[in-house]
Design an enzyme around this catalytic site. Sequence first.
Site, mmCIF file in Angstrom:
data_model
loop_
_atom_site.group_PDB
_atom_site.id
_atom_site.type_symbol
_atom_site.label_atom_id
_atom_site.label_comp_id
_atom_site.label_asym_id
_atom_site.label_seq_id
_atom_site.Cartn_x
_atom_site.Cartn_y
_atom_site.Cartn_z
ATOM 1 N NE ARG A 1 25.596 -18.690 46.378
ATOM 2 C CZ ARG A 1 25.774 -17.428 46.015
ATOM 3 N NH1 ARG A 1 26.721 -16.695 46.582
ATOM 4 N NH2 ARG A 1 25.014 -16.890 45.075
ATOM 5 C CG HIS B 1 26.612 -12.757 52.203
ATOM 6 N ND1 HIS B 1 25.958 -13.967 52.186
ATOM 7 C CD2 HIS B 1 26.866 -12.465 50.904
ATOM 8 C CE1 HIS B 1 25.818 -14.387 50.940
ATOM 9 N NE2 HIS B 1 26.353 -13.484 50.141
ATOM 10 C CB ALA C 1 32.383 -9.855 49.135
ATOM 11 C CB ILE D 1 33.072 -13.390 40.829
ATOM 12 C CG1 ILE D 1 31.782 -12.573 40.922
ATOM 13 C CG2 ILE D 1 33.976 -13.091 42.029
ATOM 14 C CD1 ILE D 1 30.883 -12.945 42.080
ATOM 15 N N GLY E 1 33.717 -18.080 36.759
ATOM 16 C CA GLY E 1 32.671 -17.298 36.124
ATOM 17 C C GLY E 1 33.053 -15.828 36.093
ATOM 18 C CD GLU F 1 25.719 -16.032 54.806
ATOM 19 O OE1 GLU F 1 24.793 -15.291 54.374
ATOM 20 O OE2 GLU F 1 26.763 -16.248 54.174
#
Length: 336
Positions: free
Chosen positions: A249, A297, A299, A174, A172, A278
């Site tokens: 994910r 988390h 990035a 990213i 996608g 998380e």
Amino acid sequence: MTSAALPEGEEQARMGEHIVSLYHLNDITEAELRKHLPDHPGLRITEIGPDADPAGHRAELATATIVLAPLEKERRIDAALLDAMPNCRLIQSVAVGFDGVDHVAAAERGIPVANLPGFNADAVADWTVGAMLHLLRHYAAGHRKVEQGGWGPEGLRGRDLSALTVAILGFGNIGRAVARRLDGFGAEIVVHDPFPSEPGRQYVALEEAVARADVLSLHMPLNDATRGLLGDELLATMPSGAYVVNAGRGGVIDEPALARALDSGHLAGAALDVFAEEPLPADSPLRGRDDVLLTPHTAGVTWEAYHNLRNRLFDKLAAVLAGKSPVDVVNGVRPR
């Protein structure tokens, strides 16, 4: 003659638009929403804070026309809450992911669910390539060596990205941004995605992509088909000394299986920004390792991404409040 009084919920619904926000990050407060939506002075806005149970706010949800979805899985908008939102015509995720709402149940009730794709694609792509370089060139080990008074290249010999094959799972916004950056390094890139979106790339089956990957970069959604996808069996097919990078994910990776592959020496390292649970549990086998980079988390957390997210959200809300159809709907529902 006076008209009969409407039920309270219907009367409030006719009073106009009502945004209910279950989202609480990036300074998107009631004051900020009003500031960026000045053409709607009669707009009602209700904030349901991060420590509140949405089920305890059914009166507010009953008149909501737009709902900003929460990020927390514990406060997820499920079927029961959707039934309490008869006037809702849009649930907007303030993220790329939309785990904060049962989008299938929303579709069954005719409620569109939209996300914010691409707002942090550059941020996540930068982190991903930086994580690859961190692993391949042993940045942390080199830093420790200097801090401890050592010197020289012993134990720090790395790899050139240009000599490696990088497999990107999920292509996608990213994944494509990662590929563009890797093109500059001269790496060979193979891609696995069910929907080819960029001509000229090498699209291959999942098994081939993993088997060819000196570096495996994960950018897949989490669903029933991908949960725990990268387990013992697939990891064993990767080249010896390969690396895994995940900024997609967390649940896509079987984390104990990844730890076993690292313990055995089959994999040389991993960089992870997302996890199945998380915060990462204190007893995770991925903690305390020199061959693993862990980040919380973050990035996609840059100032540029922050402004992109806010601006795109305000633009989308303004458009919907002006009567336009929502865009980036992820559950296939046409607006009411």
